[in-house]
Design a protein around this motif. Sequence first.
Motif, PDB file in Angstrom:
ATOM      1  N   LEU A  85       0.949  -1.352   0.118  1.00 32.40           N
ATOM      2  CA  LEU A  85       0.052   0.050  -0.531  1.00 32.40           C
ATOM      3  C   LEU A  85       1.450   1.416  -0.142  1.00 32.40           C
ATOM      4  N   ASN A  86       1.946   1.185   1.127  1.00 36.62           N
ATOM      5  CA  ASN A  86       2.968   2.410   1.298  1.00 36.62           C
ATOM      6  C   ASN A  86       3.428   2.152   0.096  1.00 36.62           C
ATOM      7  N   LEU A  87       3.853   1.538  -0.832  1.00 35.66           N
ATOM      8  CA  LEU A  87       5.032   1.803  -2.197  1.00 35.66           C
ATOM      9  C   LEU A  87       3.774   2.454  -3.177  1.00 35.66           C
ATOM     10  N   LEU A  89       1.003   3.741  -2.845  1.00 35.89           N
ATOM     11  CA  LEU A  89       1.016   5.464  -2.783  1.00 35.89           C
ATOM     12  C   LEU A  89       1.806   6.155  -4.040  1.00 35.89           C
ATOM     13  N   ARG A  90       3.431   5.986  -2.748  1.00 37.02           N
ATOM     14  CA  ARG A  90       4.142   7.066  -3.724  1.00 37.02           C
ATOM     15  C   ARG A  90       5.083   6.718  -5.141  1.00 37.02           C
ATOM     16  N   LYS A  91       4.571   5.250  -5.656  1.00 33.38           N
ATOM     17  CA  LYS A  91       4.936   5.253  -6.807  1.00 33.38           C
ATOM     18  C   LYS A  91       3.990   5.858  -7.416  1.00 33.38           C
ATOM     19  N   VAL A  99       9.882  14.176   4.305  1.00 33.72           N
ATOM     20  CA  VAL A  99      10.209  15.454   4.833  1.00 33.72           C
ATOM     21  C   VAL A  99       9.757  15.011   6.262  1.00 33.72           C
ATOM     22  N   ARG A 100      10.589  14.143   6.896  1.00 33.19           N
ATOM     23  CA  ARG A 100      10.542  14.426   8.403  1.00 33.19           C
ATOM     24  C   ARG A 100      11.117  14.655   9.405  1.00 33.19           C
ATOM     25  N   PRO A 101      10.845  16.072  10.317  1.00 34.05           N
ATOM     26  CA  PRO A 101      11.048  17.037  11.046  1.00 34.05           C
ATOM     27  C   PRO A 101      11.085  16.251  12.098  1.00 34.05           C
ATOM     28  N   ILE A 120      15.870  14.217   4.343  1.00 26.37           N
ATOM     29  CA  ILE A 120      14.516  14.806   3.532  1.00 26.37           C
ATOM     30  C   ILE A 120      15.405  13.591   2.431  1.00 26.37           C
ATOM     31  N   ARG A 121      14.604  12.388   2.105  1.00 21.72           N
ATOM     32  CA  ARG A 121      14.366  11.244   2.079  1.00 21.72           C
ATOM     33  C   ARG A 121      13.639  10.941   0.699  1.00 21.72           C
ATOM     34  N   GLU A 122      14.325  10.792  -0.469  1.00 22.70           N
ATOM     35  CA  GLU A 122      14.124  10.584  -2.206  1.00 22.70           C
ATOM     36  C   GLU A 122      13.443   9.263  -1.893  1.00 22.70           C
ATOM     37  N   GLU A 127      16.959   1.536  -3.347  1.00 22.27           N
ATOM     38  CA  GLU A 127      17.113   0.431  -3.460  1.00 22.27           C
ATOM     39  C   GLU A 127      15.905  -0.257  -2.989  1.00 22.27           C
ATOM     40  N   TYR A 128      14.385   0.570  -3.604  1.00 23.53           N
ATOM     41  CA  TYR A 128      13.155   0.182  -3.892  1.00 23.53           C
ATOM     42  C   TYR A 128      12.079   0.337  -5.239  1.00 23.53           C
ATOM     43  N   SER A 129      13.991   0.147  -5.978  1.00 25.83           N
ATOM     44  CA  SER A 129      13.418  -0.637  -7.621  1.00 25.83           C
ATOM     45  C   SER A 129      12.192  -1.277  -8.080  1.00 25.83           C
ATOM     46  N   GLY A 231      17.854   6.938   3.931  1.00 23.95           N
ATOM     47  CA  GLY A 231      16.839   8.101   4.483  1.00 23.95           C
ATOM     48  C   GLY A 231      15.401   7.411   4.557  1.00 23.95           C
ATOM     49  N   ASP A 232      15.276   6.086   4.704  1.00 19.75           N
ATOM     50  CA  ASP A 232      14.408   4.965   6.101  1.00 19.75           C
ATOM     51  C   ASP A 232      15.079   4.694   7.121  1.00 19.75           C
ATOM     52  N   ILE A 233      16.508   4.299   6.734  1.00 17.02           N
ATOM     53  CA  ILE A 233      17.829   4.393   7.819  1.00 17.02           C
ATOM     54  C   ILE A 233      17.908   5.104   8.022  1.00 17.02           C
TER      55      ILE A 233
ATOM     56  N   HIS B 174      17.795  -6.984   8.489  1.00 15.49           N
ATOM     57  CA  HIS B 174      17.062  -7.129   7.281  1.00 15.49           C
ATOM     58  C   HIS B 174      16.386  -6.073   6.324  1.00 15.49           C
ATOM     59  N   LYS B 175      16.362  -6.192   5.311  1.00 14.73           N
ATOM     60  CA  LYS B 175      15.092  -5.155   4.752  1.00 14.73           C
ATOM     61  C   LYS B 175      14.323  -5.697   4.248  1.00 14.73           C
ATOM     62  N   ALA B 176      14.530  -7.254   4.066  1.00 15.38           N
ATOM     63  CA  ALA B 176      13.395  -8.167   3.529  1.00 15.38           C
ATOM     64  C   ALA B 176      12.342  -7.555   3.078  1.00 15.38           C
ATOM     65  N   ASN B 177      11.338  -7.003   3.387  1.00 15.89           N
ATOM     66  CA  ASN B 177      10.496  -6.720   3.682  1.00 15.89           C
ATOM     67  C   ASN B 177      10.290  -5.627   1.787  1.00 15.89           C
ATOM     68  N   ILE B 178      11.924  -4.904   1.711  1.00 15.96           N
ATOM     69  CA  ILE B 178      11.843  -4.014   0.215  1.00 15.96           C
ATOM     70  C   ILE B 178      12.109  -5.176  -0.245  1.00 15.96           C
ATOM     71  N   MET B 179      13.706  -5.340   0.093  1.00 18.47           N
ATOM     72  CA  MET B 179      15.058  -6.549  -0.986  1.00 18.47           C
ATOM     73  C   MET B 179      13.825  -8.361  -0.752  1.00 18.47           C
ATOM     74  N   ILE B 207      16.335  -3.069   9.316  1.00 21.91           N
ATOM     75  CA  ILE B 207      17.392  -2.489   9.808  1.00 21.91           C
ATOM     76  C   ILE B 207      17.115  -0.960  10.453  1.00 21.91           C
ATOM     77  N   ASP B 208      15.780  -0.201   9.308  1.00 15.11           N
ATOM     78  CA  ASP B 208      15.788   0.972  10.054  1.00 15.11           C
ATOM     79  C   ASP B 208      14.391   1.091  12.106  1.00 15.11           C
ATOM     80  N   THR B 209      14.256  -0.188  11.830  1.00 15.47           N
ATOM     81  CA  THR B 209      13.457  -0.304  13.536  1.00 15.47           C
ATOM     82  C   THR B 209      14.781  -0.686  14.068  1.00 15.47           C
TER      83      THR B 209
END
Lengths: 337, 337
Positions: A85-87, A89-91, A99-101, A120-122, A127-129, A231-233, B174-179, B207-209
């Motif tokens: 769902l999240n991906l 929406l982004r795509k 943007v996360r303050p 500010i994350r792309e 890696e989310y390809s 950015g995620d990390i 890991h980030k197996a939810n994406i990769m 990894i982010d968590t």
Amino acid sequence: DSLSTPIRVTLFPGDGIGPEIADSVKQVFRAAEVPIEWEEHYVGDQIDPRTQSFLTWESLESVRRNGVGLKGPMATPIGKGHRSLNLTLRKELNLYANVRPCNSLPGYKTRYDDVNLITIRENTEGEYSGLEHQVVRGVVESLKIITRQASLRVAEYAFHYAKTHGRERVSAIHKANIMRKTDGLFLKCCREVAEKYPEITYEEVVIDTCCMMLVKNPALFDVLVMPNLYGDIISDLCAGLIGGLGLTPSCNIGEGGICLAEAVHGSAPDIAGKNLANPTALLLSGVAMLQHLKLQDKAGRIQDAILNTIAEGKYRTVDLGGTSSTSDFTKAVCDHL
Amino acid sequence: DSLSTPIRVTLFPGDGIGPEIADSVKQVFRAAEVPIEWEEHYVGDQIDPRTQSFLTWESLESVRRNGVGLKGPMATPIGKGHRSLNLTLRKELNLYANVRPCNSLPGYKTRYDDVNLITIRENTEGEYSGLEHQVVRGVVESLKIITRQASLRVAEYAFHYAKTHGRERVSAIHKANIMRKTDGLFLKCCREVAEKYPEITYEEVVIDTCCMMLVKNPALFDVLVMPNLYGDIISDLCAGLIGGLGLTPSCNIGEGGICLAEAVHGSAPDIAGKNLANPTALLLSGVAMLQHLKLQDKAGRIQDAILNTIAEGKYRTVDLGGTSSTSDFTKAVCDHL
Ligand SMILES: CC(C)[C@H](C(=O)O)[C@@H](O)C(=O)O
Ligand SMILES: CC(C)[C@H](C(=O)O)[C@@H](O)C(=O)O
């Protein structure tokens, strides 16, 4: 005047604790007389072939039409044949910058004081390809894609943000010593944009060093811009510095000026429906959305009410060590308005 | 006895502050009467075609022959036609696991007390494949490669380490939810190995968590095992929790039981030759090497001397807020033996 023609905003309450915290936002916004009319959309119960996910086509159309939305947590149902769902929406909405303050909450003590950072994350590539395959048995590969277009776009957003928000420095976070071509291209784009903003200091920091510096002294940074995974990390790391994802707002910026604000924490199914959830992240995301709508006045009043309620310490939800219910906390925020 | 037949150990003093801190190790080891004979190797001043880098073939042969080495910082000279020194060592010696214990130093205060973690990083593949190319102008890609063989090998190392060091839990990051495919394979291998160690609790953390949890409460973790880039990031983050890379030891484990201990901080050319560098990371790496050699007694004595010197606070190098020179600090450690 604005009261007679309310602004239409798409609201995705989401699932789990989503509806409860979305209720909290609606109450607080009503109490503050924010001239907004919500257009609510829930995640569907079957796959919509037009979105290839459980998101309905109508809900995406609603965001596109309104240009602005607020989103609670959404857990992607397990199973094949549909997209996250999240991906999605982004795509689909081309939400290219997240943007996360990240600011310390006065009165809520962590190990760090006075954190004041923006990540500010792309948000669309890297890696989310989604491009992955098995080469031979026991050997798999994932592709990280970096494009000049997306890198320039997010860099431009970051520098423009810095300039218009009185920020002094932009740090590009990378691992170009290892990924020379991909992260190298990202840096090249950042440098090109930096040239156009001589008043903003520009620096480049390797991601491992950045994480070390952040935990030692977050004041070393101001605005950070980076490819998707970093950015995620780093945005989660920064959220940890001030107390966690339950306290941090987030905004996704899309092509054509779309703004989808969202609480980035999970849907916490274990406490859903129990009136225990902390609505702060969604409330603060709502504030960020109001700032985007240039309703600075309402944004400021609501933000003060939230921060004062937390600082006062009398009404705190369980995750912050308190005993208040979602509705008690919400009422306290309304009372502070 | 061991005194009459000293163990031969390869020593790479490295460059920048490397020779000074290597001197410190030699002095401390001599004072502790460690039955070691150093075989010193410096980085060459021209590219060795057999290693395709400035590392000499002889130096690699030395590590292979001795099976054990200690390494200071090495800055790869800028220019084309040669490989990074650190990456060449990892590849040529097949150093598949990078182990970094991360413990709070008694008496050296940071924001975190009682950190006691081990990060174990896959060290040969993943995002460090070196495979990258431009697809079309403005579009580049990097390949992340995960193999079953390398993943099983590092997972096996991590669980064996946990078991033999009285550790209770292994967390795979890991980030197996994406990769899904690459990190998915990594997790699958960890699960397979976990089955063989029912006495060790196994968990998987995104990894982010993980980064958020680490900055909130590092005590939530025990042993962490992960693919290359996540290990790079998280090991530096953990080092930051206890004060930085100047204080953290590191060991690289290779096929056939090779152990190359190293200080992972930079070569600090700005303070090189000024008797200002902190030798702690290299000293503690030396301790880790002695443990590997089963010289527990010497290892324990030297470690105590280092920690006591720092805890006492009278002799601290500039990076720790003190005024001691490298040689004063070294002398103090020797006096504590
Ligand atoms: C849920 C997950 C796919 C997502 C991400 O990795 O982007 C989350 O961590 C986030 O930061 O929004
Ligand atoms: C210097 C660099 C190539 C290296 C890495 O990325 O592995 C360093 O950060 C490390 O952790 O040893």
